[in-house]
Write a protein that holds these residues in place. Sequence first.
Motif, PDB file in Angstrom:
ATOM      1  N   ILE A 178     -21.508  20.701  10.333  1.00 44.17           N
ATOM      2  CA  ILE A 178     -20.200  20.404  10.914  1.00 44.17           C
ATOM      3  C   ILE A 178     -19.181  20.103   9.807  1.00 44.17           C
ATOM      4  CG2 ILE A 178     -18.944  18.764  12.362  1.00 44.17           C
ATOM      5  CD1 ILE A 178     -21.451  18.504  14.062  1.00 44.17           C
ATOM      6  N   ALA A 179     -19.641  19.379   8.773  1.00 45.65           N
ATOM      7  CA  ALA A 179     -18.739  19.068   7.662  1.00 45.65           C
ATOM      8  C   ALA A 179     -18.258  20.342   6.976  1.00 45.65           C
ATOM      9  CB  ALA A 179     -19.442  18.157   6.652  1.00 45.65           C
ATOM     10  N   ARG A 180     -19.169  21.324   6.801  1.00 48.88           N
ATOM     11  CA  ARG A 180     -18.752  22.585   6.197  1.00 48.88           C
ATOM     12  C   ARG A 180     -17.756  23.322   7.093  1.00 48.88           C
ATOM     13  NH1 ARG A 180     -24.160  22.526   4.643  1.00 48.88           N
ATOM     14  NH2 ARG A 180     -24.751  23.662   6.524  1.00 48.88           N
ATOM     15  N   ASP A 181     -18.018  23.293   8.429  1.00 51.14           N
ATOM     16  CA  ASP A 181     -17.096  23.951   9.349  1.00 51.14           C
ATOM     17  C   ASP A 181     -15.718  23.315   9.300  1.00 51.14           C
ATOM     18  OD1 ASP A 181     -18.949  25.781  10.214  1.00 51.14           O
ATOM     19  OD2 ASP A 181     -19.645  24.550  11.881  1.00 51.14           O
ATOM     20  N   VAL A 182     -15.690  21.983   9.289  1.00 48.00           N
ATOM     21  CA  VAL A 182     -14.397  21.290   9.230  1.00 48.00           C
ATOM     22  C   VAL A 182     -13.677  21.624   7.927  1.00 48.00           C
ATOM     23  CG1 VAL A 182     -13.315  19.025   9.101  1.00 48.00           C
ATOM     24  CG2 VAL A 182     -15.126  19.438  10.763  1.00 48.00           C
ATOM     25  N   HIS A 183     -14.439  21.677   6.838  1.00 48.16           N
ATOM     26  CA  HIS A 183     -13.817  22.030   5.559  1.00 48.16           C
ATOM     27  C   HIS A 183     -13.227  23.426   5.610  1.00 48.16           C
ATOM     28  CE1 HIS A 183     -14.160  24.337   1.774  1.00 48.16           C
ATOM     29  NE2 HIS A 183     -13.481  23.314   1.291  1.00 48.16           N
ATOM     30  N   ASP A 184     -14.008  24.378   6.145  1.00 47.99           N
ATOM     31  CA  ASP A 184     -13.537  25.764   6.163  1.00 47.99           C
ATOM     32  C   ASP A 184     -12.252  25.905   6.964  1.00 47.99           C
ATOM     33  OD1 ASP A 184     -15.691  26.427   4.662  1.00 47.99           O
ATOM     34  OD2 ASP A 184     -16.887  27.238   6.299  1.00 47.99           O
ATOM     35  N   GLY A 325      -0.465  29.579  -3.901  1.00 51.84           N
ATOM     36  CA  GLY A 325      -0.883  28.413  -3.110  1.00 51.84           C
ATOM     37  C   GLY A 325      -1.897  27.592  -3.870  1.00 51.84           C
ATOM     38  N   VAL A 326      -2.102  26.448  -3.373  1.00 47.15           N
ATOM     39  CA  VAL A 326      -3.083  25.529  -3.968  1.00 47.15           C
ATOM     40  C   VAL A 326      -4.268  25.433  -3.029  1.00 47.15           C
ATOM     41  CG1 VAL A 326      -3.529  23.208  -4.805  1.00 47.15           C
ATOM     42  CG2 VAL A 326      -1.259  24.231  -5.091  1.00 47.15           C
ATOM     43  N   GLY A 327      -5.407  25.951  -3.434  1.00 49.68           N
ATOM     44  CA  GLY A 327      -6.619  25.865  -2.623  1.00 49.68           C
ATOM     45  C   GLY A 327      -7.524  24.760  -3.122  1.00 49.68           C
ATOM     46  N   SER A 328      -8.547  24.501  -2.349  1.00 50.57           N
ATOM     47  CA  SER A 328      -9.492  23.447  -2.741  1.00 50.57           C
ATOM     48  C   SER A 328     -10.514  23.946  -3.743  1.00 50.57           C
ATOM     49  CB  SER A 328     -10.227  22.921  -1.499  1.00 50.57           C
ATOM     50  OG  SER A 328     -11.074  23.917  -0.973  1.00 50.57           O
ATOM     51  N   GLY A 329     -10.615  25.296  -3.882  1.00 48.43           N
ATOM     52  CA  GLY A 329     -11.612  25.828  -4.790  1.00 48.43           C
ATOM     53  C   GLY A 329     -13.016  25.775  -4.241  1.00 48.43           C
ATOM     54  N   MET A 330     -13.159  25.434  -2.970  1.00 44.66           N
ATOM     55  CA  MET A 330     -14.484  25.252  -2.383  1.00 44.66           C
ATOM     56  C   MET A 330     -14.884  26.391  -1.444  1.00 44.66           C
ATOM     57  SD  MET A 330     -15.621  22.464  -3.662  1.00 44.66           S
ATOM     58  CE  MET A 330     -16.958  22.020  -2.562  1.00 44.66           C
ATOM     59  N   GLY A 331     -13.980  27.377  -1.234  1.00 45.05           N
ATOM     60  CA  GLY A 331     -14.265  28.423  -0.262  1.00 45.05           C
ATOM     61  C   GLY A 331     -15.493  29.234  -0.609  1.00 45.05           C
ATOM     62  N   LEU A 332     -15.526  29.808  -1.817  1.00 49.59           N
ATOM     63  CA  LEU A 332     -16.670  30.612  -2.228  1.00 49.59           C
ATOM     64  C   LEU A 332     -17.924  29.762  -2.352  1.00 49.59           C
ATOM     65  CD1 LEU A 332     -17.660  33.389  -3.038  1.00 49.59           C
ATOM     66  CD2 LEU A 332     -16.966  32.910  -5.401  1.00 49.59           C
ATOM     67  N   ILE A 333     -17.751  28.518  -2.818  1.00 51.07           N
ATOM     68  CA  ILE A 333     -18.907  27.614  -2.905  1.00 51.07           C
ATOM     69  C   ILE A 333     -19.483  27.359  -1.522  1.00 51.07           C
ATOM     70  CG2 ILE A 333     -19.628  25.259  -3.478  1.00 51.07           C
ATOM     71  CD1 ILE A 333     -17.602  25.288  -5.741  1.00 51.07           C
TER      72      ILE A 333
END
Length: 368
Positions: A178-184, A325-333
């Motif tokens: 769920i945490a990953r889904d919320v992050h995405d 834009g400024v991303g979190s850098g966590m998408g590919l991870i």
Amino acid sequence: MQWVLTLFVIGSAIWTVRPLDLSGRGLTCGALLLVNCVALAARHLPEDRVPPRVALVWLTTGILAAAALLGVSTSGSSYLFAYFLVGHIGFRLETGRALTLAALCSALCSGVLYFRLGSGHDLLPWTLGLTTGAPVVIGILNRSNRQAVRAAISAAESAERAARAEAKTAVLTERGRIARDVHDVLAHSLAGINMQLELADALIDTGDLDKVREANRKAHSMVKESLKQAQWTVHALREDSLPLVESLTAMLESSGHRDALTVTGTAREVPSRVIQNLLRIAQEALTNAARHAPGGDVRVELTYAAESMRLTVSNSPATRKVTPGVGSGMGLIGMRERAALLGGTITAGPVVAGPDEGGWQVEAVIPG
């Protein structure tokens, strides 16, 4: 029931054993009867409150007192003490010591009756003394049954603890999902919205209202896109299993890409967690394509191989201006973490040939 039997033996002995008085043989008989009664009643003490050595001394003393009472008394049911004590010996002591004490009881009681030690009991044959050791077998069987029951209870408790631990692990795993889904859904979009709002604040001071409106329009557009992604995430969290092909088709259409899905191979049933993670990978790839290649074509290919599934999301170069834009850098991870949970891999990089040359491609390979 055990207490009823104990009180019955004690009561019948007090009622029938003779002589009982305050002098001579009667006093000796009374003292031995008291020792037998105490020894028999002590069998109701919990095992954890009586150390093994104390139990051995107590039961040995009881056997000696039972044989002595059998020789001193002239009548009564004194022999019942020997039977019940030996039965408890088999229950309380380990097998070797129990059999030894049972043999000692048989030898003493039969010897007392055979040699007519003391006053003897004329009505009892000496062979009766040999049988006093037999109840040890019943005691040993009861002890084995009790140990089997305890082992079964212990196994059940261990299984329950293991089930609780597994359930706790499942809960933690689900929380991570769920945490990953919320992050995405939130991390990228909120970062972009925040950047546009900060830009609008900065432009207000310059008086350039057209640029302020443009930044505000982009922020609104990102909010709508975030709401759309949130709807997909909530839907996935509520459903046990989503239809993969239909869900990918609906996701692409909601993103403005019709007829962009190609399915190769024969579709088959796959676990719900595989479907959910593939959908989230596709969602993240589409979000990145919309952010970094606005206006570009998107193609999604789902391939069912014999021992794996492959999801490929590729996009052509942008046809409209790309807003930094400024991303979190966590998408590919995050995508790689999802693939790793399924035992698969993620590869991502620029497209160097074909109709999408100059664009970007994400490929997920999942076994199964």
